[in-house]
Design a protein around this motif. Structure first.
Motif, mmCIF file in Angstrom:
data_model
loop_
_atom_site.group_PDB
_atom_site.id
_atom_site.type_symbol
_atom_site.label_atom_id
_atom_site.label_comp_id
_atom_site.label_asym_id
_atom_site.label_seq_id
_atom_site.Cartn_x
_atom_site.Cartn_y
_atom_site.Cartn_z
ATOM 1 N N LEU A 191 1.026 -1.171 0.265
ATOM 2 C CA LEU A 191 -0.551 -0.448 0.075
ATOM 3 C C LEU A 191 1.470 1.756 -0.029
ATOM 4 N N VAL A 192 0.600 1.849 -1.233
ATOM 5 C CA VAL A 192 1.467 3.250 -1.112
ATOM 6 C C VAL A 192 0.244 4.636 -1.082
ATOM 7 N N THR A 193 0.838 5.666 -0.726
ATOM 8 C CA THR A 193 0.117 7.149 -0.331
ATOM 9 C C THR A 193 0.329 7.803 -0.619
ATOM 10 N N PRO A 194 -0.045 8.690 -1.204
ATOM 11 C CA PRO A 194 0.736 10.270 -1.729
ATOM 12 C C PRO A 194 1.957 11.092 0.126
ATOM 13 N N PRO A 195 2.347 11.704 -0.817
ATOM 14 C CA PRO A 195 3.590 12.413 0.015
ATOM 15 C C PRO A 195 2.365 13.913 0.517
ATOM 16 N N LEU A 196 3.497 14.211 1.645
ATOM 17 C CA LEU A 196 2.511 15.593 1.898
ATOM 18 C C LEU A 196 2.715 16.723 1.031
ATOM 19 N N SER A 197 3.733 16.091 0.526
ATOM 20 C CA SER A 197 4.397 17.331 -0.259
ATOM 21 C C SER A 197 2.755 17.934 -1.823
ATOM 22 N N SER A 198 2.332 16.518 -1.736
ATOM 23 C CA SER A 198 1.114 16.420 -3.324
ATOM 24 C C SER A 198 0.376 17.536 -2.108
ATOM 25 N N GLY A 199 0.424 17.873 -0.925
ATOM 26 C CA GLY A 199 -0.956 19.056 -1.089
ATOM 27 C C GLY A 199 -2.000 18.242 0.011
ATOM 28 N N CYS A 200 -1.803 16.855 0.120
ATOM 29 C CA CYS A 200 -3.647 16.388 1.094
ATOM 30 C C CYS A 200 -2.809 16.459 2.399
ATOM 31 N N GLY A 234 4.228 -5.194 10.211
ATOM 32 C CA GLY A 234 5.204 -5.862 9.550
ATOM 33 C C GLY A 234 5.024 -5.940 8.030
ATOM 34 N N LEU A 235 3.661 -4.776 8.407
ATOM 35 C CA LEU A 235 2.889 -4.617 6.610
ATOM 36 C C LEU A 235 3.168 -3.571 6.020
ATOM 37 N N PRO A 236 3.380 -4.282 4.416
ATOM 38 C CA PRO A 236 4.113 -3.327 4.054
ATOM 39 C C PRO A 236 3.036 -2.175 2.757
ATOM 40 N N VAL A 237 3.130 -1.105 3.648
ATOM 41 C CA VAL A 237 2.534 0.811 3.647
ATOM 42 C C VAL A 237 3.623 1.643 4.221
ATOM 43 N N ARG A 238 3.989 2.382 2.770
ATOM 44 C CA ARG A 238 4.645 3.501 3.363
ATOM 45 C C ARG A 238 4.060 4.447 2.478
ATOM 46 N N GLN A 239 5.369 5.476 2.390
ATOM 47 C CA GLN A 239 4.887 6.713 1.430
ATOM 48 C C GLN A 239 5.973 6.478 0.764
ATOM 49 N N GLY A 255 -8.544 -5.235 -2.170
ATOM 50 C CA GLY A 255 -7.157 -5.854 -2.075
ATOM 51 C C GLY A 255 -7.011 -7.102 -1.160
ATOM 52 N N GLU A 256 -6.002 -7.459 -0.932
ATOM 53 C CA GLU A 256 -5.552 -8.563 0.031
ATOM 54 C C GLU A 256 -4.629 -7.058 1.227
ATOM 55 N N VAL A 257 -3.575 -6.536 1.061
ATOM 56 C CA VAL A 257 -3.143 -5.997 1.620
ATOM 57 C C VAL A 257 -4.274 -4.994 2.488
ATOM 58 N N SER A 258 -4.713 -4.061 1.743
ATOM 59 C CA SER A 258 -5.792 -3.525 2.028
ATOM 60 C C SER A 258 -6.772 -4.234 3.498
ATOM 61 N N LEU A 259 -7.457 -5.015 2.816
ATOM 62 C CA LEU A 259 -8.126 -6.228 3.887
ATOM 63 C C LEU A 259 -6.957 -6.547 5.409
ATOM 64 N N ALA A 260 -5.777 -6.700 4.838
ATOM 65 C CA ALA A 260 -5.230 -6.489 6.216
ATOM 66 C C ALA A 260 -4.882 -5.711 6.971
ATOM 67 N N ALA A 261 -4.745 -4.287 5.789
ATOM 68 C CA ALA A 261 -4.968 -2.862 6.901
ATOM 69 C C ALA A 261 -6.395 -2.818 7.422
ATOM 70 N N ARG A 262 -7.328 -2.720 6.878
ATOM 71 C CA ARG A 262 -8.461 -2.658 7.399
ATOM 72 C C ARG A 262 -8.328 -3.423 9.274
ATOM 73 N N GLU A 263 -8.397 -4.926 8.874
ATOM 74 C CA GLU A 263 -8.218 -5.527 10.381
ATOM 75 C C GLU A 263 -7.028 -4.994 11.891
ATOM 76 N N LEU A 264 -6.314 -4.667 10.899
ATOM 77 C CA LEU A 264 -5.182 -4.134 11.659
ATOM 78 C C LEU A 264 -5.630 -2.618 12.474
#
Length: 283
Positions: A188-197, A214-219, A263-272
């Motif tokens: 899972l990848v999220t836009p950086p704060l420099s995007s204006g979000c 250890g879940l693969p989530v990053r900026q 997505g599989e990682v999305s569902l794991a992120a929700r559960e976490l």
């Protein structure tokens, strides 16, 4: 039932409790925070108050009175009882002139609580408008919310419950009231704060808690997520996830009229997130 507190007392929803020339009303000169409420307790209060102060500083407002805010929070949650699922704290510049200039005086503080329903999945539509990452209020949570109102209404008319916006550079930015994550390549990848979000609290916590687990989530790196990456979502090769204080972590299952799988990682992120947020009420 919505419970409202301002001026040191509870007021009815239709009661005239603010000045007609409050600067938050006349020109949107104010900041706010929305928090989830779990079991009568506000979630991540310390982080939300910290961001409220950052937003106020970004507008050139004095730091909000935390003691006064906490008095209002305690009062509305006690009155609302178990029906409360959502808490909103609003601070404005107070009474001012009809124009954009300010006059010295006390700030207005409004605290409200009411019910909410957190859906496990979301429906999104691409917005025809963009977020200005170079705006004077980029990344601030202000009451000047008309752009979001218009963009969300457009998404709802298309069958969604959230709009997803690009910034002026054509990069994926955020939703009207959420942060966005792309799932592709097993992460899972999220836009950086420099995007204006907005520096979302749920976004922040998901990044932290995923790192712990250890879940693969990053900026994302700069230029990693162009707005056209959403074509991969509708094509089925990527997935989309929304995060927010009254969404928590929400896989998107419909984008621009196309049904998509979570997505599989999305569902794991929700559960976490659902598990840990109830273990750590003020992380």
């Amino acid at each position: 039932m919505t419970v409202i507190w301002t001026g040191g007392r509870l007021v009815a929803p239709h009661e005239g409790a603010l000045s007609a020339v409050d600067h938050g009303l006349t020109v949107g000169d104010g900041v706010f925070e929305t928090l989830a409420v779990f079991g009568g307790k506000p979630f991540a209060m310390t982080r939300h108050l910290r961001r409220l102060a950052r937003s106020a500083a970004g507008l050139g407002l004095d730091a909000p009175d935390e003691g006064l805010i906490l008095e209002g929070v305690k009062t509305v949650l006690a009155e609302a009882g178990p029906t409360a699922g959502r808490l909103r704290i609003t601070v404005t510049a107070g009474i001012g002139p009809l124009g954009s200039g300010r006059e010295p005086g006390p700030q207005t503080v409004v605290v409200a609580a009411g019910p909410t329903v957190i859906s496990p999945t979301g429906r999104a539509a691409r917005s025809p408008w963009s977020r200005n990452e170079r705006s004077a209020v980029a990344g601030l949570k202000t009451t000047s919310y008309a752009e979001n109102v218009v963009a969300l209404a457009d998404a709802v008319a298309k069958g969604g419950d959230e709009a997803v916006l690009a910034n002026t550079r054509g990069e994926l930015c955020e939703g009207t009231g959420s942060n966005v994550f792309l799932e592709r390549g097993g992460e899972l990848v999220t836009p950086p704060l420099s995007s204006g979000c907005l520096a979302g609290i749920t976004r922040e916590l998901l990044l932290e808690w995923a790192a712990e687990e250890g879940l693969p989530v990053r900026q994302a790196a700069a230029d990693e997520l162009p707005f056209t990456v959403l074509d991969e979502v509708t094509a089925g090769s990527a997935r989309l996830l929304l995060t927010g204080s009254v969404r928590n972590v929400q896989p998107v299952t419909w984008l621009d009229g196309v049904d998509i799988e979570a997505g599989e990682v999305s569902l794991a992120a929700r559960e976490l997130f659902e598990r840990v947020c109830r273990e750590r009420l003020d992380p």
